[in-house]
Enzyme design. Structure first.
Site, PDB file in Angstrom:
ATOM      1  N   GLU A   1       0.886  -1.292  -0.018  1.00 45.99           N
ATOM      2  CA  GLU A   1       0.024   0.081   0.027  1.00 45.99           C
ATOM      3  C   GLU A   1       0.936   1.288  -0.035  1.00 45.99           C
ATOM      4  OE1 GLU A   1      -4.182  -0.893   1.841  1.00 45.99           O
ATOM      5  OE2 GLU A   1      -2.923  -0.825   3.388  1.00 45.99           O
TER       6      GLU A   1
ATOM      7  N   CYS B   1     -11.096   2.440   5.741  1.00 45.04           N
ATOM      8  CA  CYS B   1     -10.481   3.698   6.182  1.00 45.04           C
ATOM      9  C   CYS B   1     -11.033   4.789   5.282  1.00 45.04           C
ATOM     10  CB  CYS B   1      -9.037   3.565   6.212  1.00 45.04           C
ATOM     11  SG  CYS B   1      -8.192   2.829   4.674  1.00 45.04           S
TER      12      CYS B   1
HETATM   13 ZN   LIG Z   1      -7.910   4.328   3.084  1.00 47.61          ZN
END
Ligand SMILES: [Zn+2]
Length: 614
Positions: free
Chosen positions: A315, A399
């Site tokens: 990520e 998120c």
């Molecule tokens: Zn996120």
């Protein structure tokens, strides 16, 4: 046709006089509570945020997932924990979004919902101040044993929500819960106590917010200590078997960093924390590191959309110029993080180059993260799609939806800044703003059709007494030709660090008119970005464009831009109203829409970078 090297664009800005820069915060943001957004681009988005985005988040948190039930179970001390170990953070972020929404749009039912949640959080807090539903329900004996389990990350989001809700309503119940949790953490960790390196940064910037509200410098000191813990061998060594200190920025002391690496969102939150601490502790080492890191990410690791973190694997970041299109990760949270961080960098330096990046990330990478209706979200934001990538209502790791819920209602905060000598106009968004400049109170309006058209009227509606301050207008980096007039008289304005500087005594009725020439541009990537060799992208003003298969159904993969293309544009009521661009020659007719608006119609292929024939 004009061609631009996107990445190189920033090089000229970099040669600025760094040595003479004011090292500590010189500009204060005018926060969004002073600003009513009134334009046709942002106002409908804020409305759909209040009516739809928040409703989706609340439904997911209460009904579709077990997030609120986790708090109820934790309060009772029985039952299972459901979901992921950091799910509490989404509830806090949604609450932060509710708080921001309440500031400009009071809503008794929404406030009641927030109070209900806060009661549940408070009930789930342990007598010693600890609050985290995962460990409360799976074994408190294991708490604070694994730095990768995001206990401080969740606490940070709770603190941010608590500060926001306190500022919105004056109610301090969650603030008191947060203070108790912060004190609990400081009982265990700190100088002479246990070491700790939070696996996912966030707590650092949150503690600075807690310091600002409470004026208790222990929270600031703790944030500083947590940052200084990093890179000194105290962190987890990847005991989960997957990640290493590089992944969560624990390889080097933060002040020694020069290269951005690891997880993108963690890096962004950490840089914000470093900037916040540096501003108060006058830590020039942190500022120098942030300058080096900014150069690294913006010159070598940022997409044209302002998105960062190209790899799904971590990520985050890989090598320089490794910016794949189909596989771009570009998490929505990372683009929002770029807005947070670049705003802080601007406040240190008064340099418009940071707002140029902020604007790029805001209008492209971040805004694509939410559907036009406000009810669906992207986690990953590729720059090309084969037709199988779509926004979802929610994610197992949510998120990004909760990030959007708190980010959108606060965008007003990025419009203006105030310093000792100047009012800074950073973003061009139609609004009415009332704020203090020294002892003066001023009301400014902006009228504009930005980002569709480049004309902006800034009017001093009222001012308590004639105001002898500069008004500094950001000249966006995409704009080569512009004019500035005051009360109809065109002026030759000096430009400093990307701002046109107007210096006079301002009185009610004064009107500044800025005309930014906003042509359609064909943009070329840095040739070191292998993926984009032989390709071009279309940009107009702050918006990056893309082509979707729904508008270009035939031979989508073969469509080619060329030097002899005729470019035209028109404002159309489609997609909530957009300037539509067409490029045509004898072989092709291509329709392009703003990147943020893609995947709001029939599923199909999309690309930003298009083959180009010289
Ligand atoms: Zn996120």
């Amino acid at each position: 046709m004009k061609q631009t090297f996107v990445i190189l664009l920033y090089c000229t800005a970099l040669c600025g006089c760094r040595n003479t820069e004011q090292p500590f915060k010189m500009i204060e943001q005018v926060d969004f509570s002073h600003i009513q957004i009134t334009d046709e681009f942002w106002e409908p988005r804020l409305k759909s945020h209040a009516t739809t985005t928040l409703a989706v988040c609340i439904d997911q948190i209460e009904n579709q997932t077990g997030r609120i039930r986790n708090f109820e179970n934790a309060a009772k001390g029985e039952g299972q924990h459901s979901g992921i170990f950091f799910d509490d953070s989404d509830v806090y972020k949604a609450l932060e979004g509710i708080a921001y929404s309440l500031i400009n749009n009071p809503d008794a039912a929404l406030e009641k919902k927030a109070d209900e949640w806060i009661d549940k959080f408070a009930a789930a807090q342990q007598p010693d101040g600890y609050i985290n539903t995962f460990y409360t329900l799976t074994g408190l004996d294991k708490r604070w044993t694994n730095m990768d389990k995001h206990e401080m990350y969740c606490a940070g989001h709770m603190i941010e929500a608590a500060v926001a809700y306190y500022q919105a309503t004056g109610k301090r119940k969650l603030l008191d819960v947060s203070i108790k949790m912060a004190n609990h953490m400081m009982d265990i960790f700190g100088p002479g106590k246990r070491h700790w390196v939070p696996g996912h940064q966030e707590i650092e910037l949150a503690l600075v917010k807690l310091y600002h509200v409470t004026k208790d410098s222990r929270y600031l000191d703790f944030a500083y200590w947590l940052l200084e813990e990093r890179g000194r061998g105290h962190g987890s060594k990847g005991d989960e078997g997957t990640w290493n200190p590089k992944y969560y920025q624990d390889e080097q002391p933060v002040r020694e960093l020069s290269k951005i690496g690891g997880h993108a969102v963690r890096a962004m939150y950490m840089f914000c924390g470093m900037a916040d601490v540096a501003a108060l502790k006058k830590d020039t080492g942190y500022i120098a590191a942030l300058h080096r890191l900014w150069d690294d990410v913006v010159l070598r690791k940022m997409y044209i959309t302002g998105g960062i973190g190209s790899s799904r694997h971590n990520e985050g970041f890989t090598e320089d110029y490794d910016l794949p299109n189909y596989d771009a990760y570009c998490e929505t949270c990372a683009s929002v993080g770029m807005v947070f961080w670049n705003s802080r960098m601007n406040m240190f330096t008064g340099d418009a180059k940071y707002i140029n990046v902020l604007e790029r990330s805001l209008y492209n990478g971040a805004l694509a993260g939410v559907s036009l209706a406000g009810d669906r979200f992207f986690y990953v934001n590729p720059l090309a799609s084969r037709g199988n990538h779509h926004r979802k209502e929610w994610y197992g790791c949510a998120c990004c939806p909760s990030q959007v819920s708190r980010f959108l209602p606060s965008i007003g905060s990025y419009i203006y800044g105030v310093s000792k000598n100047a009012v800074w106009v950073n973003l061009y968004i139609g609004n009415t703003a009332e704020f203090s400049v020294g002892k003066n109170k001023i009301t400014l309006t902006q009228e504009t059709e930005y980002p569709w058209e480049g004309t902006v009227d800034v009017t001093v509606q009222s001012v308590t007494s004639p105001l002898k301050k500069e008004i500094r207008l950001r000249i966006p980096d995409w704009c080569d030709t512009y004019s500035v007039a005051v009360n109809g008289k065109e002026l030759d304005t000096p430009v400093e660090k990307g701002y046109a500087v107007l210096n006079q005594i301002w009185k009610a009725g004064d009107r500044i008119t800025i005309k930014f020439h906003m042509p359609v541009e064909i943009v070329e990537a840095d040739p070191r970005v292998k993926e984009n060799i032989g390709k071009r992208a279309i940009q107009r003003g702050p918006l990056v464009y893309c082509m979707e298969q729904v508008d270009n159904p035939d031979d989508f993969d073969k469509i080619t831009l060329s030097e002899d293309m005729r470019l035209s544009r028109a404002f159309l009521p489609l997609l909530n109203g957009v300037v539509w661009i067409t490029a045509s020659n004898d072989d092709w007719y291509i329709s392009l829409i703003p990147y943020y608006a893609w995947d709001n119609r029939k599923a199909g292929e999309m690309k930003v970078w298009i083959d180009y024939k010289e």
